[in-house]
Design a protein around this motif. Structure first.
Motif, PDB file in Angstrom:
ATOM      1  N   PHE A  40      31.743  46.862   9.503  1.00  0.00           N
ATOM      2  CA  PHE A  40      30.496  45.746   9.208  1.00  0.00           C
ATOM      3  C   PHE A  40      30.591  45.330   7.635  1.00  0.00           C
ATOM      4  O   PHE A  40      30.307  44.149   7.203  1.00  0.00           O
ATOM      5  CB  PHE A  40      29.282  46.379   9.567  1.00  0.00           C
ATOM      6  N   GLY A  41      30.699  46.641   6.903  1.00  0.00           N
ATOM      7  CA  GLY A  41      30.604  46.378   5.385  1.00  0.00           C
ATOM      8  C   GLY A  41      31.703  45.286   4.793  1.00  0.00           C
ATOM      9  O   GLY A  41      31.658  44.630   3.942  1.00  0.00           O
ATOM     10  N   TYR A  42      32.839  45.441   5.569  1.00  0.00           N
ATOM     11  CA  TYR A  42      34.145  44.780   5.410  1.00  0.00           C
ATOM     12  C   TYR A  42      33.672  43.188   5.394  1.00  0.00           C
ATOM     13  O   TYR A  42      33.982  42.233   4.550  1.00  0.00           O
ATOM     14  CB  TYR A  42      35.332  45.168   6.027  1.00  0.00           C
ATOM     15  N   TYR A  43      33.262  42.923   6.686  1.00  0.00           N
ATOM     16  CA  TYR A  43      32.843  41.609   7.043  1.00  0.00           C
ATOM     17  C   TYR A  43      31.771  41.086   6.136  1.00  0.00           C
ATOM     18  O   TYR A  43      31.629  39.579   5.919  1.00  0.00           O
ATOM     19  CB  TYR A  43      32.814  41.491   8.700  1.00  0.00           C
ATOM     20  N   HIS A  44      30.823  41.911   5.939  1.00  0.00           N
ATOM     21  CA  HIS A  44      29.642  41.604   5.210  1.00  0.00           C
ATOM     22  C   HIS A  44      30.214  41.164   3.691  1.00  0.00           C
ATOM     23  O   HIS A  44      29.695  39.995   3.148  1.00  0.00           O
ATOM     24  CB  HIS A  44      28.566  42.656   5.145  1.00  0.00           C
ATOM     25  N   VAL A  80      23.258  45.451   7.255  1.00  0.00           N
ATOM     26  CA  VAL A  80      24.172  46.077   8.020  1.00  0.00           C
ATOM     27  C   VAL A  80      23.711  47.542   8.319  1.00  0.00           C
ATOM     28  O   VAL A  80      23.770  47.789   9.740  1.00  0.00           O
ATOM     29  CB  VAL A  80      25.527  46.648   7.241  1.00  0.00           C
ATOM     30  N   GLU A  81      22.924  48.097   7.565  1.00  0.00           N
ATOM     31  CA  GLU A  81      22.113  49.297   8.229  1.00  0.00           C
ATOM     32  C   GLU A  81      21.045  49.138   9.314  1.00  0.00           C
ATOM     33  O   GLU A  81      20.963  50.018  10.272  1.00  0.00           O
ATOM     34  CB  GLU A  81      21.456  50.234   6.904  1.00  0.00           C
ATOM     35  N   ALA A  82      20.596  47.732   9.191  1.00  0.00           N
ATOM     36  CA  ALA A  82      19.588  47.619  10.330  1.00  0.00           C
ATOM     37  C   ALA A  82      20.326  47.352  11.515  1.00  0.00           C
ATOM     38  O   ALA A  82      19.963  47.705  12.664  1.00  0.00           O
ATOM     39  CB  ALA A  82      18.755  46.340   9.891  1.00  0.00           C
ATOM     40  N   MET A  83      21.563  46.818  11.573  1.00  0.00           N
ATOM     41  CA  MET A  83      22.382  46.396  12.613  1.00  0.00           C
ATOM     42  C   MET A  83      23.015  47.716  13.132  1.00  0.00           C
ATOM     43  O   MET A  83      22.894  48.073  14.552  1.00  0.00           O
ATOM     44  CB  MET A  83      23.741  45.632  12.110  1.00  0.00           C
ATOM     45  N   ILE A  84      23.242  48.716  12.171  1.00  0.00           N
ATOM     46  CA  ILE A  84      23.682  50.046  12.752  1.00  0.00           C
ATOM     47  C   ILE A  84      22.546  50.852  13.808  1.00  0.00           C
ATOM     48  O   ILE A  84      22.673  51.227  14.862  1.00  0.00           O
ATOM     49  CB  ILE A  84      24.209  50.972  12.081  1.00  0.00           C
ATOM     50  N   ARG A  85      21.028  50.668  13.197  1.00  0.00           N
ATOM     51  CA  ARG A  85      20.322  51.112  13.812  1.00  0.00           C
ATOM     52  C   ARG A  85      19.820  50.529  15.135  1.00  0.00           C
ATOM     53  O   ARG A  85      19.538  51.382  16.174  1.00  0.00           O
ATOM     54  CB  ARG A  85      18.808  51.112  12.946  1.00  0.00           C
ATOM     55  N   LYS A 127      22.647  51.685  17.875  1.00  0.00           N
ATOM     56  CA  LYS A 127      22.755  53.170  18.393  1.00  0.00           C
ATOM     57  C   LYS A 127      22.185  53.553  19.582  1.00  0.00           C
ATOM     58  O   LYS A 127      22.872  54.347  20.309  1.00  0.00           O
ATOM     59  CB  LYS A 127      22.093  54.190  16.949  1.00  0.00           C
ATOM     60  N   PRO A 128      21.165  53.144  19.950  1.00  0.00           N
ATOM     61  CA  PRO A 128      20.358  53.520  21.292  1.00  0.00           C
ATOM     62  C   PRO A 128      21.273  52.914  22.261  1.00  0.00           C
ATOM     63  O   PRO A 128      21.300  53.416  23.587  1.00  0.00           O
ATOM     64  CB  PRO A 128      18.876  52.679  21.297  1.00  0.00           C
ATOM     65  N   TRP A 129      22.232  51.884  21.918  1.00  0.00           N
ATOM     66  CA  TRP A 129      22.917  51.232  23.253  1.00  0.00           C
ATOM     67  C   TRP A 129      24.304  51.749  23.228  1.00  0.00           C
ATOM     68  O   TRP A 129      24.872  51.879  24.286  1.00  0.00           O
ATOM     69  CB  TRP A 129      22.963  49.610  23.087  1.00  0.00           C
ATOM     70  N   TYR A 130      24.762  51.995  22.198  1.00  0.00           N
ATOM     71  CA  TYR A 130      26.309  52.395  22.141  1.00  0.00           C
ATOM     72  C   TYR A 130      26.667  53.912  21.528  1.00  0.00           C
ATOM     73  O   TYR A 130      27.729  54.362  21.544  1.00  0.00           O
ATOM     74  CB  TYR A 130      27.003  51.340  21.224  1.00  0.00           C
ATOM     75  N   ASP A 131      25.419  54.565  21.013  1.00  0.00           N
ATOM     76  CA  ASP A 131      26.110  55.639  20.554  1.00  0.00           C
ATOM     77  C   ASP A 131      26.093  56.845  21.362  1.00  0.00           C
ATOM     78  O   ASP A 131      25.329  56.928  22.218  1.00  0.00           O
ATOM     79  CB  ASP A 131      24.954  56.084  19.096  1.00  0.00           C
ATOM     80  N   GLY A 132      26.735  57.956  21.384  1.00  0.00           N
ATOM     81  CA  GLY A 132      26.419  59.308  21.764  1.00  0.00           C
ATOM     82  C   GLY A 132      27.610  59.618  23.076  1.00  0.00           C
ATOM     83  O   GLY A 132      27.287  60.618  23.540  1.00  0.00           O
TER      84      GLY A 132
END
Length: 293
Positions: free
Chosen positions: A256-260, A269-274, A277-282
């Motif tokens: 994300f940082g690269y394309y940002h 970017v951090e808001a996108m990560i947050r 996370k509930p959908w793809y993390d873990g």
């Protein structure tokens, strides 16, 4: 990213490692797992769900070990982790790659289709690596009339001419899973037990290849083939390979940082990560990795 660096597109739907590197697509480095794979065993078995990047991993390993690509090592791996930490085995094998998802046809023609596909791949292998054997090697392989005979032939010649062989099998359980789901357990057992043609070819793998890596989506077929192929080390649930496929949070943040930075991705970017996370993390495939990661 420097001003002279080419902006890297995402390789959506592309599982060809050589193409990704030649055409400068974005690539998440997984080469640090190569020494771990070598250390684990010469005969490996690994499963993951679909769309996790299995085929791309195998394509990368093919490029790394292929003796015919020795002059491409710096181009394909120079800027990656393994480029600074190469193992002694890089570019030292004649590589045979089988993808059983390409075996097609009805149940009545399955054995013929399987033999035809494997025979075609082995014939191509003989042409590509004939220079490591002798003039006429490819013609001799083509004259063998069954895939199992072809494999035994190249195995015997490889031992005579000291050519190390590496076999990679992608989607090892693809058509057997289809048979089990669509035609029932009796027909499936006929393939994988007793004198079934699928079980027979796994017997051929053991004596003819120095290294074997098989990947699929389920351990069911391998469990049924154990007596025919009982040398594989199953690394599926080992903690050190938990993130060998798929993207970690750090991988996604870096991407994300690269394309940002390029201006191709807008927003925080951090808001996108947050939000992701509930959908793809873990996802976790190794219990021991829960304490490590």
């Amino acid at each position: 990213m420097t001003t002279n660096e080419i902006a890297r597109q995402l390789p959506l739907g592309i599982a060809d490692y050589e193409r990704i590197r030649r055409q400068h697509y974005y690539y998440v480095d997984k080469t640090m797992y190569i020494p771990k794979l070598e250390f684990s065993s010469s005969y490996l078995f690994f499963v993951r769900p679909r769309r996790f990047g299995k085929s791309l991993l195998l394509s990368m390993l093919r490029a790394y070990y292929d003796i015919n690509l020795a002059d491409k090592f710096d181009e394909y791996f120079g800027d990656l982790w393994i480029g600074s930490h190469p193992t002694a085995l890089h570019n030292s094998y004649a590589m045979l790659h089988l993808d059983f998802s390409l075996v097609t046809g009805g149940i009545d023609m399955l054995q013929e289709s399987f033999d035809s596909y494997c025979g075609m791949v082995v014939d191509s292998f003989a042409e590509v690596y004939e220079h490591l054997f002798y003039e006429g090697f490819a013609a001799d392989v083509k004259n063998e009339n069954w895939a199992t005979k072809k494999l035994n032939f190249i195995g015997s010649k490889a031992r005579r001419y000291h050519v190390p062989l590496y076999l990679i099998v992608d989607e090892y359980d693809n058509f057997t899973n289809t048979v089990l789901n669509q035609h029932g357990e009796d027909i499936y057992r006929g393939l994988t037990h007793g004198e079934g043609f699928y079980r027979d070819i796994f017997k051929i793998f053991k004596p003819n290849f120095e290294r074997v890596l098989m990947i699929g989506v389920s351990p069911v077929t391998m469990d049924d083939l154990t007596s025919g192929y009982n040398i594989a080390t199953n690394i599926t649930a080992r903690a050190e390979f938990n993130q060998m496929l798929g993207f970690s949070e750090d991988d996604v943040r870096q991407m994300f940082g690269y394309y940002h930075q390029l201006g191709w991705l807008q927003g925080d970017v951090e808001a996108m990560i947050r939000e992701m996370k509930p959908w793809y993390d873990g996802y976790c495939f190794a219990k021991d990795s829960l304490e490590r990661e």
